[in-house]
Design a protein around this motif. Sequence first.
Motif, PDB file in Angstrom:
ATOM      1  N   TYR A  68       0.804  -1.213   0.000  1.00  0.00           N
ATOM      2  CA  TYR A  68       0.000   0.000   0.000  1.00  0.00           C
ATOM      3  C   TYR A  68       0.839   1.265   0.000  1.00  0.00           C
ATOM      4  N   ASN A  69       2.038   1.190   0.491  1.00  0.00           N
ATOM      5  CA  ASN A  69       2.883   2.368   0.648  1.00  0.00           C
ATOM      6  C   ASN A  69       3.327   2.894  -0.714  1.00  0.00           C
ATOM      7  N   THR A  70       2.736   3.996  -1.141  1.00  0.00           N
ATOM      8  CA  THR A  70       3.041   4.526  -2.473  1.00  0.00           C
ATOM      9  C   THR A  70       4.297   5.398  -2.479  1.00  0.00           C
ATOM     10  N   ARG A  71       5.030   5.373  -1.367  1.00  0.00           N
ATOM     11  CA  ARG A  71       6.367   5.972  -1.380  1.00  0.00           C
ATOM     12  C   ARG A  71       7.408   4.929  -1.766  1.00  0.00           C
ATOM     13  N   THR A  72       7.126   3.665  -1.470  1.00  0.00           N
ATOM     14  CA  THR A  72       8.074   2.590  -1.784  1.00  0.00           C
ATOM     15  C   THR A  72       7.614   1.744  -2.964  1.00  0.00           C
ATOM     16  N   LYS A  73       6.378   1.928  -3.390  1.00  0.00           N
ATOM     17  CA  LYS A  73       5.810   1.125  -4.478  1.00  0.00           C
ATOM     18  C   LYS A  73       5.346   2.044  -5.598  1.00  0.00           C
ATOM     19  N   LEU A  74       5.796   1.793  -6.804  1.00  0.00           N
ATOM     20  CA  LEU A  74       5.335   2.579  -7.948  1.00  0.00           C
ATOM     21  C   LEU A  74       3.923   2.155  -8.336  1.00  0.00           C
ATOM     22  N   GLY A  75       3.211   3.063  -8.933  1.00  0.00           N
ATOM     23  CA  GLY A  75       1.861   2.751  -9.385  1.00  0.00           C
ATOM     24  C   GLY A  75       0.855   2.772  -8.247  1.00  0.00           C
ATOM     25  N   LEU A  76      -0.261   2.102  -8.489  1.00  0.00           N
ATOM     26  CA  LEU A  76      -1.353   2.084  -7.527  1.00  0.00           C
ATOM     27  C   LEU A  76      -1.068   1.138  -6.368  1.00  0.00           C
ATOM     28  N   PRO A  77      -1.651   1.414  -5.195  1.00  0.00           N
ATOM     29  CA  PRO A  77      -1.520   0.475  -4.088  1.00  0.00           C
ATOM     30  C   PRO A  77      -2.290  -0.814  -4.357  1.00  0.00           C
ATOM     31  N   ALA A  78      -2.194  -1.757  -3.423  1.00  0.00           N
ATOM     32  CA  ALA A  78      -2.798  -3.079  -3.624  1.00  0.00           C
ATOM     33  C   ALA A  78      -4.313  -3.033  -3.714  1.00  0.00           C
ATOM     34  N   GLY A  79      -4.926  -2.018  -3.131  1.00  0.00           N
ATOM     35  CA  GLY A  79      -6.382  -1.925  -3.159  1.00  0.00           C
ATOM     36  C   GLY A  79      -6.832  -0.546  -2.731  1.00  0.00           C
ATOM     37  N   PRO A  80      -8.150  -0.323  -2.720  1.00  0.00           N
ATOM     38  CA  PRO A  80      -8.674   0.979  -2.272  1.00  0.00           C
ATOM     39  C   PRO A  80      -8.356   1.215  -0.803  1.00  0.00           C
TER      40      PRO A  80
END
Length: 320
Positions: free
Chosen positions: A252-264
Amino acid sequence: MLRRLTWLAGLALLTALAATWLLWWSAGEKPGPNRVKIAEGSSLSSVADQLAAEKLIPGTATTFKAFAKLFGSSDPIQAGEFDLPKGASAARILDILQHGRAAVRLVTVPEGMPSILVQEKLAAVKELTGDAPLPAEGSVLPNSYDWQPGESRAAVVARMQAAMAKALAEEWAKKGPRSVVKTPQEAIILASIVEKETGKADERPMVAGVLSNRIRIGMALGADATSIYPITKGKPLGRMIKRSELLADNGYNTRTKLGLPAGPITNPGRASIAAVLNPAETKALYYVADGSGGHAFANTLAEHNANVAKWRQYRKEKGI
Protein backbone atom coordinates in the motif's frame (compact mmCIF):
# COMPACT_ATOMS: atom_id res chain seq x y z
CA MET A 1 -54.26 62.36 23.73
CA LEU A 2 -53.37 61.95 20.07
CA ARG A 3 -50.03 60.42 21.00
CA ARG A 4 -51.79 57.92 23.27
CA LEU A 5 -54.23 56.98 20.53
CA THR A 6 -51.36 56.50 18.08
CA TRP A 7 -49.54 54.30 20.60
CA LEU A 8 -52.67 52.24 21.19
CA ALA A 9 -53.22 51.89 17.44
CA GLY A 10 -49.63 50.70 16.98
CA LEU A 11 -50.01 48.21 19.80
CA ALA A 12 -53.24 46.94 18.31
CA LEU A 13 -51.54 46.51 14.93
CA LEU A 14 -48.63 44.61 16.47
CA THR A 15 -51.04 42.42 18.40
CA ALA A 16 -53.01 41.68 15.24
CA LEU A 17 -49.83 40.82 13.35
CA ALA A 18 -48.62 38.58 16.15
CA ALA A 19 -51.98 36.83 16.26
CA THR A 20 -51.88 36.34 12.51
CA TRP A 21 -48.43 34.81 12.61
CA LEU A 22 -49.30 32.61 15.59
CA LEU A 23 -52.34 31.42 13.68
CA TRP A 24 -50.05 30.62 10.74
CA TRP A 25 -47.71 28.71 13.06
CA SER A 26 -50.44 26.63 14.68
CA ALA A 27 -53.09 26.30 11.98
CA GLY A 28 -52.95 23.91 9.06
CA GLU A 29 -52.84 25.59 5.66
CA LYS A 30 -51.14 23.05 3.40
CA PRO A 31 -53.32 20.44 1.64
CA GLY A 32 -51.04 17.41 2.10
CA PRO A 33 -50.42 14.66 2.69
CA ASN A 34 -46.77 14.98 1.72
CA ARG A 35 -43.63 12.98 2.31
CA VAL A 36 -40.35 14.77 3.03
CA LYS A 37 -36.87 13.22 3.07
CA ILE A 38 -34.50 14.66 5.67
CA ALA A 39 -30.80 13.87 5.29
CA GLU A 40 -28.72 12.81 8.26
CA GLY A 41 -27.13 15.76 10.04
CA SER A 42 -29.70 18.30 8.82
CA SER A 43 -30.07 21.44 10.94
CA LEU A 44 -33.15 23.55 11.65
CA SER A 45 -31.83 26.12 9.16
CA SER A 46 -31.27 23.64 6.34
CA VAL A 47 -34.63 21.95 6.97
CA ALA A 48 -36.45 25.29 6.92
CA ASP A 49 -34.83 26.07 3.56
CA GLN A 50 -35.81 22.63 2.27
CA LEU A 51 -39.43 22.88 3.44
CA ALA A 52 -39.80 26.30 1.85
CA ALA A 53 -38.18 25.18 -1.42
CA GLU A 54 -40.49 22.14 -1.58
CA LYS A 55 -43.48 24.38 -0.73
CA LEU A 56 -44.39 22.28 2.29
CA ILE A 57 -44.85 25.37 4.47
CA PRO A 58 -46.45 28.73 3.70
CA GLY A 59 -44.31 31.81 3.96
CA THR A 60 -40.55 31.86 4.05
CA ALA A 61 -37.82 29.72 5.59
CA THR A 62 -36.80 32.72 7.72
CA THR A 63 -40.27 32.94 9.27
CA PHE A 64 -40.34 29.20 9.98
CA LYS A 65 -36.91 29.34 11.64
CA ALA A 66 -37.87 32.34 13.76
CA PHE A 67 -41.09 30.76 15.06
CA ALA A 68 -39.38 27.39 15.56
CA LYS A 69 -36.83 29.04 17.82
CA LEU A 70 -39.48 31.04 19.68
CA PHE A 71 -42.19 28.41 20.15
CA GLY A 72 -40.72 25.06 19.10
CA SER A 73 -38.57 22.48 20.85
CA SER A 74 -34.79 22.70 20.76
CA ASP A 75 -34.55 18.95 20.09
CA PRO A 76 -32.55 17.90 17.02
CA ILE A 77 -34.06 17.18 13.63
CA GLN A 78 -34.25 13.46 12.83
CA ALA A 79 -33.07 11.85 9.60
CA GLY A 80 -35.44 9.82 7.48
CA GLU A 81 -38.57 10.12 5.37
CA PHE A 82 -41.55 11.57 7.19
CA ASP A 83 -45.21 11.66 6.20
CA LEU A 84 -46.78 15.09 6.79
CA PRO A 85 -50.53 14.69 7.29
CA LYS A 86 -53.13 16.73 5.46
CA GLY A 87 -53.53 20.17 6.99
CA ALA A 88 -50.40 19.92 9.15
CA SER A 89 -49.40 23.28 10.59
CA ALA A 90 -45.83 24.56 10.64
CA ALA A 91 -45.70 23.72 14.36
CA ARG A 92 -46.95 20.18 13.70
CA ILE A 93 -44.41 19.70 10.90
CA LEU A 94 -41.56 20.70 13.18
CA ASP A 95 -42.80 18.33 15.90
CA ILE A 96 -43.00 15.44 13.42
CA LEU A 97 -39.44 16.05 12.22
CA GLN A 98 -38.13 16.24 15.79
CA HIS A 99 -40.18 13.56 17.55
CA GLY A 100 -42.21 11.66 14.96
CA ARG A 101 -41.66 8.14 13.71
CA ALA A 102 -39.94 8.11 10.33
CA ALA A 103 -41.72 6.35 7.48
CA VAL A 104 -38.27 5.46 6.20
CA ARG A 105 -35.11 5.61 8.30
CA LEU A 106 -31.78 6.58 6.80
CA VAL A 107 -28.19 5.64 7.49
CA THR A 108 -25.60 7.86 5.83
CA VAL A 109 -22.19 6.85 4.54
CA PRO A 110 -20.20 10.07 3.97
CA GLU A 111 -17.70 10.33 1.14
CA GLY A 112 -14.40 8.82 2.22
CA MET A 113 -15.78 6.64 5.03
CA PRO A 114 -13.74 3.40 5.16
CA SER A 115 -15.50 0.06 5.30
CA ILE A 116 -14.51 -0.62 8.90
CA LEU A 117 -16.48 2.48 9.96
CA VAL A 118 -19.41 1.48 7.74
CA GLN A 119 -19.46 -1.84 9.59
CA GLU A 120 -19.37 -0.11 12.97
CA LYS A 121 -22.09 2.34 11.96
CA LEU A 122 -24.47 -0.44 10.94
CA ALA A 123 -23.65 -2.46 14.06
CA ALA A 124 -24.72 0.54 16.16
CA VAL A 125 -28.23 0.61 14.63
CA LYS A 126 -30.07 -1.45 17.24
CA GLU A 127 -33.23 -2.01 15.18
CA LEU A 128 -31.31 -3.89 12.44
CA THR A 129 -30.68 -7.62 12.74
CA GLY A 130 -27.79 -10.02 12.16
CA ASP A 131 -24.09 -9.37 12.19
CA ALA A 132 -22.75 -6.34 10.38
CA PRO A 133 -20.54 -7.61 7.55
CA LEU A 134 -17.28 -5.87 6.69
CA PRO A 135 -17.72 -4.73 3.07
CA ALA A 136 -14.77 -4.96 0.75
CA GLU A 137 -12.98 -1.61 0.79
CA GLY A 138 -14.21 0.59 -2.04
CA SER A 139 -17.36 -1.48 -2.66
CA VAL A 140 -19.82 0.88 -0.91
CA LEU A 141 -21.16 4.03 -2.56
CA PRO A 142 -21.30 6.94 -0.10
CA ASN A 143 -24.93 8.05 0.16
CA SER A 144 -27.96 7.92 2.46
CA TYR A 145 -29.71 4.54 2.54
CA ASP A 146 -33.14 3.67 3.88
CA TRP A 147 -33.73 0.78 6.25
CA GLN A 148 -36.60 -0.69 8.20
CA PRO A 149 -36.66 -2.10 11.74
CA GLY A 150 -35.98 -5.84 11.67
CA GLU A 151 -34.10 -5.70 8.36
CA SER A 152 -30.72 -7.44 8.26
CA ARG A 153 -27.52 -5.44 8.24
CA ALA A 154 -26.28 -7.63 5.39
CA ALA A 155 -29.24 -6.52 3.26
CA VAL A 156 -28.39 -2.85 3.82
CA VAL A 157 -24.76 -3.49 2.86
CA ALA A 158 -25.91 -5.29 -0.28
CA ARG A 159 -27.88 -2.19 -1.34
CA MET A 160 -24.84 0.00 -0.71
CA GLN A 161 -22.70 -2.26 -2.86
CA ALA A 162 -25.30 -2.49 -5.63
CA ALA A 163 -25.40 1.31 -5.71
CA MET A 164 -21.61 1.45 -6.10
CA ALA A 165 -21.65 -1.12 -8.91
CA LYS A 166 -24.30 0.91 -10.75
CA ALA A 167 -22.55 4.26 -10.23
CA LEU A 168 -19.18 2.86 -11.28
CA ALA A 169 -20.63 1.39 -14.47
CA GLU A 170 -22.27 4.71 -15.33
CA GLU A 171 -19.10 6.72 -14.70
CA TRP A 172 -16.88 4.19 -16.50
CA ALA A 173 -18.97 4.72 -19.63
CA LYS A 174 -17.87 8.40 -19.54
CA LYS A 175 -14.14 7.61 -19.23
CA GLY A 176 -12.05 10.21 -21.04
CA PRO A 177 -8.74 9.97 -22.94
CA ARG A 178 -6.65 11.52 -20.12
CA SER A 179 -7.54 8.79 -17.64
CA VAL A 180 -4.68 6.40 -16.77
CA VAL A 181 -6.78 3.67 -15.14
CA LYS A 182 -7.28 0.51 -17.15
CA THR A 183 -10.06 -1.20 -15.22
CA PRO A 184 -13.02 -0.16 -13.05
CA GLN A 185 -11.18 -1.54 -10.00
CA GLU A 186 -8.19 0.69 -10.75
CA ALA A 187 -10.61 3.61 -10.97
CA ILE A 188 -11.89 2.83 -7.47
CA ILE A 189 -8.35 2.55 -6.10
CA LEU A 190 -7.19 5.86 -7.55
CA ALA A 191 -10.47 7.57 -6.61
CA SER A 192 -10.05 6.42 -3.01
CA ILE A 193 -6.68 8.22 -2.90
CA VAL A 194 -8.18 11.38 -4.38
CA GLU A 195 -10.93 11.20 -1.74
CA LYS A 196 -8.36 11.11 1.05
CA GLU A 197 -5.99 13.68 -0.46
CA THR A 198 -8.42 16.59 -0.68
CA GLY A 199 -11.52 17.67 1.18
CA LYS A 200 -12.40 20.35 -1.40
CA ALA A 201 -14.83 19.20 -4.04
CA ASP A 202 -13.50 21.56 -6.73
CA GLU A 203 -9.96 20.21 -6.28
CA ARG A 204 -10.75 16.59 -7.07
CA PRO A 205 -10.13 16.80 -10.84
CA MET A 206 -6.85 18.66 -10.25
CA VAL A 207 -5.58 16.17 -7.65
CA ALA A 208 -6.63 13.37 -10.00
CA GLY A 209 -4.69 15.13 -12.76
CA VAL A 210 -1.51 15.28 -10.65
CA LEU A 211 -1.75 11.63 -9.59
CA SER A 212 -2.48 10.60 -13.18
CA ASN A 213 0.60 12.50 -14.39
CA ARG A 214 2.75 10.69 -11.83
CA ILE A 215 1.45 7.29 -12.90
CA ARG A 216 1.93 8.20 -16.55
CA ILE A 217 5.66 8.96 -16.12
CA GLY A 218 6.39 6.20 -13.60
CA MET A 219 6.74 8.51 -10.61
CA ALA A 220 5.73 7.33 -7.13
CA LEU A 221 2.38 8.67 -5.96
CA GLY A 222 3.78 9.39 -2.49
CA ALA A 223 0.36 9.66 -0.79
CA ASP A 224 0.65 9.42 3.00
CA ALA A 225 -2.92 8.12 3.27
CA THR A 226 -1.88 4.92 1.51
CA SER A 227 0.94 4.40 4.01
CA ILE A 228 -1.46 4.84 6.92
CA TYR A 229 -4.16 2.47 5.62
CA PRO A 230 -2.47 -0.85 6.56
CA ILE A 231 -2.03 0.49 10.11
CA THR A 232 -5.57 1.70 10.81
CA LYS A 233 -7.72 0.27 7.97
CA GLY A 234 -8.88 3.78 7.27
CA LYS A 235 -9.45 5.08 10.78
CA PRO A 236 -7.62 8.25 11.84
CA LEU A 237 -4.02 7.59 12.84
CA GLY A 238 -4.18 10.00 15.77
CA ARG A 239 -0.45 10.76 15.71
CA MET A 240 2.36 11.67 13.36
CA ILE A 241 3.29 8.93 10.93
CA LYS A 242 6.59 7.25 11.77
CA ARG A 243 9.57 7.18 9.44
CA SER A 244 9.54 3.38 9.56
CA GLU A 245 5.93 3.41 8.38
CA LEU A 246 6.81 5.72 5.49
CA LEU A 247 9.45 3.21 4.41
CA ALA A 248 7.36 0.06 4.95
CA ASP A 249 6.92 -2.29 1.99
CA ASN A 250 3.39 -3.61 2.42
CA GLY A 251 1.70 -3.26 -0.96
CA TYR A 252 0.00 0.00 0.00
CA ASN A 253 2.88 2.37 0.65
CA THR A 254 3.04 4.53 -2.47
CA ARG A 255 6.37 5.97 -1.38
CA THR A 256 8.07 2.59 -1.78
CA LYS A 257 5.81 1.13 -4.48
CA LEU A 258 5.33 2.58 -7.95
CA GLY A 259 1.86 2.75 -9.39
CA LEU A 260 -1.35 2.08 -7.53
CA PRO A 261 -1.52 0.47 -4.09
CA ALA A 262 -2.80 -3.08 -3.62
CA GLY A 263 -6.38 -1.92 -3.16
CA PRO A 264 -8.67 0.98 -2.27
CA ILE A 265 -8.03 2.82 0.98
CA THR A 266 -11.59 4.04 1.52
CA ASN A 267 -15.00 4.18 -0.15
CA PRO A 268 -14.79 7.02 -2.69
CA GLY A 269 -17.74 9.15 -3.66
CA ARG A 270 -19.06 9.41 -7.17
CA ALA A 271 -17.37 12.77 -7.74
CA SER A 272 -13.93 11.31 -7.02
CA ILE A 273 -14.60 8.40 -9.38
CA ALA A 274 -15.63 10.87 -12.08
CA ALA A 275 -12.46 12.88 -11.41
CA VAL A 276 -10.05 10.01 -12.06
CA LEU A 277 -11.95 9.01 -15.19
CA ASN A 278 -11.76 12.59 -16.48
CA PRO A 279 -8.86 14.26 -14.65
CA ALA A 280 -7.97 17.90 -15.13
CA GLU A 281 -5.61 18.68 -17.99
CA THR A 282 -2.50 19.86 -16.16
CA LYS A 283 1.28 19.54 -16.14
CA ALA A 284 1.44 19.67 -12.35
CA LEU A 285 3.30 16.89 -10.54
CA TYR A 286 3.19 18.22 -6.99
CA TYR A 287 0.83 19.69 -4.44
CA VAL A 288 1.02 20.75 -0.82
CA ALA A 289 -1.49 22.22 1.64
CA ASP A 290 -1.83 25.98 1.40
CA GLY A 291 -3.56 26.79 4.68
CA SER A 292 -6.98 27.44 3.15
CA GLY A 293 -8.14 23.84 3.28
CA GLY A 294 -6.89 23.37 -0.27
CA HIS A 295 -3.55 22.89 -1.99
CA ALA A 296 -0.92 24.76 -3.95
CA PHE A 297 0.01 22.93 -7.16
CA ALA A 298 3.36 23.01 -8.94
CA ASN A 299 4.81 21.76 -12.21
CA THR A 300 8.41 21.54 -11.00
CA LEU A 301 10.19 20.46 -7.84
CA ALA A 302 11.61 23.98 -7.39
CA GLU A 303 8.11 25.47 -7.45
CA HIS A 304 6.94 22.77 -5.08
CA ASN A 305 9.75 23.42 -2.62
CA ALA A 306 8.81 27.11 -2.59
CA ASN A 307 5.19 26.15 -1.83
CA VAL A 308 6.35 23.82 0.93
CA ALA A 309 8.38 26.66 2.47
CA LYS A 310 5.25 28.86 2.46
CA TRP A 311 3.27 26.06 4.11
CA ARG A 312 5.88 25.62 6.83
CA GLN A 313 5.94 29.36 7.45
CA TYR A 314 2.16 29.36 7.72
CA ARG A 315 2.28 26.54 10.27
CA LYS A 316 4.95 28.37 12.25
CA GLU A 317 2.91 31.58 12.32
CA LYS A 318 -0.19 29.69 13.42
CA GLY A 319 1.72 27.73 16.03
CA ILE A 320 0.85 24.41 14.44
